[in-house]
Design a protein around this motif. Structure first.
Motif, PDB file in Angstrom:
ATOM      1  N   ARG A  43       0.808  -1.222   0.000  1.00 47.29           N
ATOM      2  CA  ARG A  43       0.000   0.000   0.000  1.00 47.29           C
ATOM      3  C   ARG A  43       0.841   1.273   0.000  1.00 47.29           C
ATOM      4  NH1 ARG A  43      -3.775  -0.705   4.958  1.00 47.29           N
ATOM      5  NH2 ARG A  43      -1.854  -1.527   5.838  1.00 47.29           N
ATOM      6  N   VAL A  44       2.163   1.115   0.066  1.00 46.81           N
ATOM      7  CA  VAL A  44       3.069   2.271   0.078  1.00 46.81           C
ATOM      8  C   VAL A  44       3.578   2.492  -1.342  1.00 46.81           C
ATOM      9  CG1 VAL A  44       5.267   3.126   0.996  1.00 46.81           C
ATOM     10  CG2 VAL A  44       3.723   1.830   2.467  1.00 46.81           C
ATOM     11  N   PRO A  45       3.595   3.743  -1.825  1.00 51.08           N
ATOM     12  CA  PRO A  45       4.107   4.015  -3.182  1.00 51.08           C
ATOM     13  C   PRO A  45       5.565   3.582  -3.322  1.00 51.08           C
ATOM     14  CG  PRO A  45       3.049   5.970  -2.242  1.00 51.08           C
ATOM     15  CD  PRO A  45       3.115   4.944  -1.158  1.00 51.08           C
ATOM     16  N   TRP A  46       5.958   3.230  -4.550  1.00 50.72           N
ATOM     17  CA  TRP A  46       7.301   2.684  -4.781  1.00 50.72           C
ATOM     18  C   TRP A  46       8.400   3.670  -4.387  1.00 50.72           C
ATOM     19  CZ3 TRP A  46      10.708   5.068  -8.003  1.00 50.72           C
ATOM     20  CH2 TRP A  46      10.196   5.998  -8.895  1.00 50.72           C
ATOM     21  N   HIS A  47       8.210   4.965  -4.653  1.00 52.26           N
ATOM     22  CA  HIS A  47       9.249   5.935  -4.318  1.00 52.26           C
ATOM     23  C   HIS A  47       9.405   6.086  -2.798  1.00 52.26           C
ATOM     24  CE1 HIS A  47       5.509   8.252  -4.606  1.00 52.26           C
ATOM     25  NE2 HIS A  47       6.038   9.077  -3.727  1.00 52.26           N
ATOM     26  N   ALA A  48       8.309   5.953  -2.077  1.00 54.14           N
ATOM     27  CA  ALA A  48       8.380   6.006  -0.616  1.00 54.14           C
ATOM     28  C   ALA A  48       9.054   4.752  -0.071  1.00 54.14           C
ATOM     29  CB  ALA A  48       6.987   6.154  -0.021  1.00 54.14           C
ATOM     30  N   ARG A  49       8.834   3.620  -0.724  1.00 59.12           N
ATOM     31  CA  ARG A  49       9.491   2.374  -0.308  1.00 59.12           C
ATOM     32  C   ARG A  49      10.997   2.469  -0.419  1.00 59.12           C
ATOM     33  NH1 ARG A  49       6.411  -2.705  -3.036  1.00 59.12           N
ATOM     34  NH2 ARG A  49       4.391  -2.368  -2.070  1.00 59.12           N
ATOM     35  N   LEU A  92       5.473  10.692   3.269  1.00 58.89           N
ATOM     36  CA  LEU A  92       5.146   9.997   2.020  1.00 58.89           C
ATOM     37  C   LEU A  92       4.322   8.730   2.220  1.00 58.89           C
ATOM     38  CD1 LEU A  92       8.627  10.277   0.237  1.00 58.89           C
ATOM     39  CD2 LEU A  92       6.585  11.648  -0.203  1.00 58.89           C
ATOM     40  N   ILE A  93       4.299   8.208   3.439  1.00 56.28           N
ATOM     41  CA  ILE A  93       3.600   6.948   3.719  1.00 56.28           C
ATOM     42  C   ILE A  93       2.195   7.258   4.232  1.00 56.28           C
ATOM     43  CG2 ILE A  93       3.593   4.881   5.168  1.00 56.28           C
ATOM     44  CD1 ILE A  93       6.631   4.974   5.135  1.00 56.28           C
TER      45      ILE A  93
END
Length: 143
Positions: A43-49, A92-93
């Motif tokens: 559920r977290v966007p790839w850039h935030a990951r 971002l999360i």
């Protein structure tokens, strides 16, 4: 007022400030673990990951960018870089994901420590340093 050599009493301002700083440090440590857990969530966007993995790896690593024995600068990364990185990742999360991950981090804090994981992190840092040294030597070394 605190007298030098005497521990802070419960009514002292220094006692209050010390407890406030300790509480902030505990929350920072919990949030570092929570963003590591959040980085594994779909559920977290790839850039935030990617940023979460980098910040959590740096915050939880026993090795610093600037070693702590260097006067003043040694603690700059611990006092400025890590909190700013955690703040950026938290922004971002999604909040519901962070709430779940904070609960899991709080639960994990009560479990026993794992020395194998610490040894694995140290081994990864040593391998990365050796690989970087090998690349530098192969590229700029004697011919």
């Amino acid at each position: 007022m605190t007298i030098v050599g005497r521990p802070a009493a419960k009514g002292d301002l220094s006692y209050f400030m010390l407890n406030k700083i300790k509480s902030w440090a505990r929350r920072l440590k919990r949030d570092a673990h929570a963003i590591y857990l959040a980085a594994q969530s779909p559920r977290v966007p790839w850039h935030a990951r990617i940023l979460a993995i980098a910040v959590a790896g740096y915050a939880l690593s026993p090795i610093d960018l600037i070693p702590d024995f260097i006067p003043v600068l040694g603690y700059v990364d611990d006092l400025i870089i890590v909190p700013l990185g955690i703040w950026l990742v938290l922004s971002l999360i999604p909040e519901d994901v962070m709430a779940e991950c904070r609960a899991m981090a709080d639960e994990a804090a009560t479990r026993p420590r794992n020395r194998v994981a610490a040894a694995a992190i140290i081994a990864i840092w040593i391998f990365a340093a050796a690989a970087l040294g090998w690349i530098v030597f192969a590229h700029w070394g004697p011919r």
